[in-house]
Design a protein around this motif. Structure first.
Motif, PDB file in Angstrom:
ATOM      1  N   ALA A 106       0.835  -1.219   0.000  1.00 23.29           N
ATOM      2  CA  ALA A 106       0.000   0.000   0.000  1.00 23.29           C
ATOM      3  C   ALA A 106       0.859   1.253   0.000  1.00 23.29           C
ATOM      4  N   CYS A 107       1.869   1.261  -0.837  1.00 21.55           N
ATOM      5  CA  CYS A 107       2.845   2.353  -0.855  1.00 21.55           C
ATOM      6  C   CYS A 107       2.523   3.304  -2.013  1.00 21.55           C
ATOM      7  N   PRO A 108       2.218   4.574  -1.733  1.00 24.48           N
ATOM      8  CA  PRO A 108       1.804   5.518  -2.776  1.00 24.48           C
ATOM      9  C   PRO A 108       2.981   6.032  -3.592  1.00 24.48           C
ATOM     10  N   ILE A 109       3.491   5.198  -4.471  1.00 23.29           N
ATOM     11  CA  ILE A 109       4.658   5.530  -5.275  1.00 23.29           C
ATOM     12  C   ILE A 109       4.425   6.802  -6.092  1.00 23.29           C
ATOM     13  N   LYS A 110       3.237   6.930  -6.650  1.00 23.62           N
ATOM     14  CA  LYS A 110       2.929   8.092  -7.495  1.00 23.62           C
ATOM     15  C   LYS A 110       2.367   9.260  -6.685  1.00 23.62           C
ATOM     16  N   GLY A 111       2.389   9.127  -5.385  1.00 23.68           N
ATOM     17  CA  GLY A 111       1.875  10.175  -4.515  1.00 23.68           C
ATOM     18  C   GLY A 111       0.498   9.853  -3.983  1.00 23.68           C
ATOM     19  N   GLN A 136       7.735   7.708  -8.811  1.00 20.84           N
ATOM     20  CA  GLN A 136       7.678   6.620  -9.786  1.00 20.84           C
ATOM     21  C   GLN A 136       9.032   6.380 -10.445  1.00 20.84           C
ATOM     22  N   SER A 137       9.703   7.431 -10.872  1.00 15.66           N
ATOM     23  CA  SER A 137      10.988   7.278 -11.538  1.00 15.66           C
ATOM     24  C   SER A 137      12.009   6.617 -10.617  1.00 15.66           C
ATOM     25  N   LEU A 138      12.054   7.057  -9.361  1.00 16.78           N
ATOM     26  CA  LEU A 138      12.965   6.463  -8.381  1.00 16.78           C
ATOM     27  C   LEU A 138      12.652   4.985  -8.177  1.00 16.78           C
ATOM     28  N   ALA A 139      11.377   4.673  -7.982  1.00 18.85           N
ATOM     29  CA  ALA A 139      10.977   3.287  -7.742  1.00 18.85           C
ATOM     30  C   ALA A 139      11.322   2.396  -8.934  1.00 18.85           C
ATOM     31  N   ILE A 145      16.894  -3.061 -10.688  1.00 19.34           N
ATOM     32  CA  ILE A 145      18.043  -3.745 -10.078  1.00 19.34           C
ATOM     33  C   ILE A 145      17.614  -4.705  -8.974  1.00 19.34           C
ATOM     34  N   ILE A 146      16.676  -4.261  -8.142  1.00 23.91           N
ATOM     35  CA  ILE A 146      16.250  -5.039  -6.975  1.00 23.91           C
ATOM     36  C   ILE A 146      14.883  -5.653  -7.244  1.00 23.91           C
ATOM     37  N   PRO A 147      14.726  -6.964  -7.126  1.00 23.63           N
ATOM     38  CA  PRO A 147      13.397  -7.565  -7.299  1.00 23.63           C
ATOM     39  C   PRO A 147      12.402  -6.922  -6.345  1.00 23.63           C
ATOM     40  N   THR A 148      11.312  -6.398  -6.913  1.00 19.97           N
ATOM     41  CA  THR A 148      10.376  -5.576  -6.141  1.00 19.97           C
ATOM     42  C   THR A 148       8.952  -6.076  -6.317  1.00 19.97           C
ATOM     43  N   LEU A 149       8.250  -6.196  -5.202  1.00 15.88           N
ATOM     44  CA  LEU A 149       6.832  -6.561  -5.180  1.00 15.88           C
ATOM     45  C   LEU A 149       6.052  -5.388  -4.613  1.00 15.88           C
ATOM     46  N   SER A 150       5.010  -4.957  -5.332  1.00 14.07           N
ATOM     47  CA  SER A 150       4.141  -3.885  -4.849  1.00 14.07           C
ATOM     48  C   SER A 150       2.732  -4.440  -4.679  1.00 14.07           C
ATOM     49  N   ILE A 151       2.226  -4.370  -3.453  1.00 10.66           N
ATOM     50  CA  ILE A 151       0.931  -4.952  -3.111  1.00 10.66           C
ATOM     51  C   ILE A 151      -0.072  -3.837  -2.842  1.00 10.66           C
ATOM     52  N   THR A 168       0.117   2.738  -6.592  1.00 12.96           N
ATOM     53  CA  THR A 168       1.085   1.731  -6.145  1.00 12.96           C
ATOM     54  C   THR A 168       1.759   1.004  -7.302  1.00 12.96           C
ATOM     55  N   GLN A 169       1.290   1.219  -8.527  1.00 15.40           N
ATOM     56  CA  GLN A 169       1.744   0.417  -9.658  1.00 15.40           C
ATOM     57  C   GLN A 169       2.780   1.179 -10.492  1.00 15.40           C
ATOM     58  N   PHE A 170       3.845   0.469 -10.856  1.00 13.13           N
ATOM     59  CA  PHE A 170       4.909   1.087 -11.648  1.00 13.13           C
ATOM     60  C   PHE A 170       5.678  -0.001 -12.388  1.00 13.13           C
ATOM     61  N   ASN A 171       6.405   0.418 -13.399  1.00  6.58           N
ATOM     62  CA  ASN A 171       7.129  -0.519 -14.246  1.00  6.58           C
ATOM     63  C   ASN A 171       8.260  -1.221 -13.491  1.00  6.58           C
ATOM     64  N   TYR A 172       8.581  -2.417 -13.944  1.00  7.01           N
ATOM     65  CA  TYR A 172       9.687  -3.254 -13.465  1.00  7.01           C
ATOM     66  C   TYR A 172       9.396  -3.943 -12.142  1.00  7.01           C
ATOM     67  N   ALA A 173       8.323  -3.581 -11.470  1.00  2.61           N
ATOM     68  CA  ALA A 173       7.926  -4.264 -10.237  1.00  2.61           C
ATOM     69  C   ALA A 173       6.859  -5.302 -10.560  1.00  2.61           C
ATOM     70  N   GLN A 174       6.767  -6.316  -9.720  1.00  2.00           N
ATOM     71  CA  GLN A 174       5.635  -7.232  -9.768  1.00  2.00           C
ATOM     72  C   GLN A 174       4.513  -6.600  -8.952  1.00  2.00           C
TER      73      GLN A 174
END
Length: 207
Positions: A106-111, A136-139, A145-151, A168-174
């Protein structure tokens, strides 16, 4: 404390919370030979500024990384706790090679939309400005590089009642969306615990 652990697990609580529930989450993951670190930032301190919280968690992490210089790291962050760790990793790219996985709950990556409502002009009302920031760009750079799961959860109108699924959704993460779980309950939901263990390659059924 274990002399030779397999992992260091950092489990970080977020806004208006304490470490108690993150400790419960870590316990329910049923991990073996793992040092679990759940920094308590203080319920009221999480309302004001994020920068001192980032510094506190970073200092704690540095201590454990120095003490266990060859032990891989797993990170779990709930809501603002995930944002804190994104900022820490931005400041310490030399740690990335030691991070086996990053789990954002539940992490608000995009704010956080709620934070933008509280502080629409970005004046710095409490912690709202930091929560509203788009990372989003940072995430995505980290997730390359780091395997990432966003729930996330679709509890009510494509939100968990606080954070939208989209944020919570962004590229390169599951990215996975769990139906019917509120923002607070995501911290200890059996579905979340199962998802994390599955992401780590632990296939045992959670009772």
């Amino acid at each position: 404390m274990l002399n030779s652990p397999d992992y260091l697990l950092f489990a970080q609580h977020g806004w208006a919370d304490t470490s108690v529930t993150m400790r419960t989450l870590a316990n329910r993951l049923r991990l073996e030979n793992t040092v679990v670190i759940t920094p308590n930032l203080g319920f009221y301190r999480t309302w004001w500024r994020m920068r001192p919280l980032i510094a506190q968690v970073s200092a704690i992490a540095q201590y454990y990384l120095n003490h266990f210089p060859h032990t891989p790291i797993r990170i779990i962050g709930h809501s603002m706790g995930g944002l804190i760790w994104l900022e820490i990793l931005k400041n310490h790219p030399e740690w990335w090679q030691r991070v086996e996985s990053l789990v954002l709950i539940a992490c608000p990556i995009k704010g956080a939309e709620l934070a933008r409502i509280i502080d629409p002009l970005g004046l710095g009302i409490g912690v709202a400005k930091a929560l509203a920031k788009n990372r989003q760009s940072l995430a995505e750079n980290i997730a390359k590089i780091i395997p990432t799961l966003s729930i996330s959860s679709n509890y009510f109108l494509r939100t968990d009642g606080t954070i939208s699924v989209n944020s919570t959704q962004f590229n390169y993460a599951q990215c996975i969306c769990i139906p019917g779980v509120s923002h607070a309950d995501l911290r200890i939901s059996p579905k979340v615990i199962y998802s994390i263990r599955d992401f780590w390659g632990i296939k045992q059924k959670i009772s």
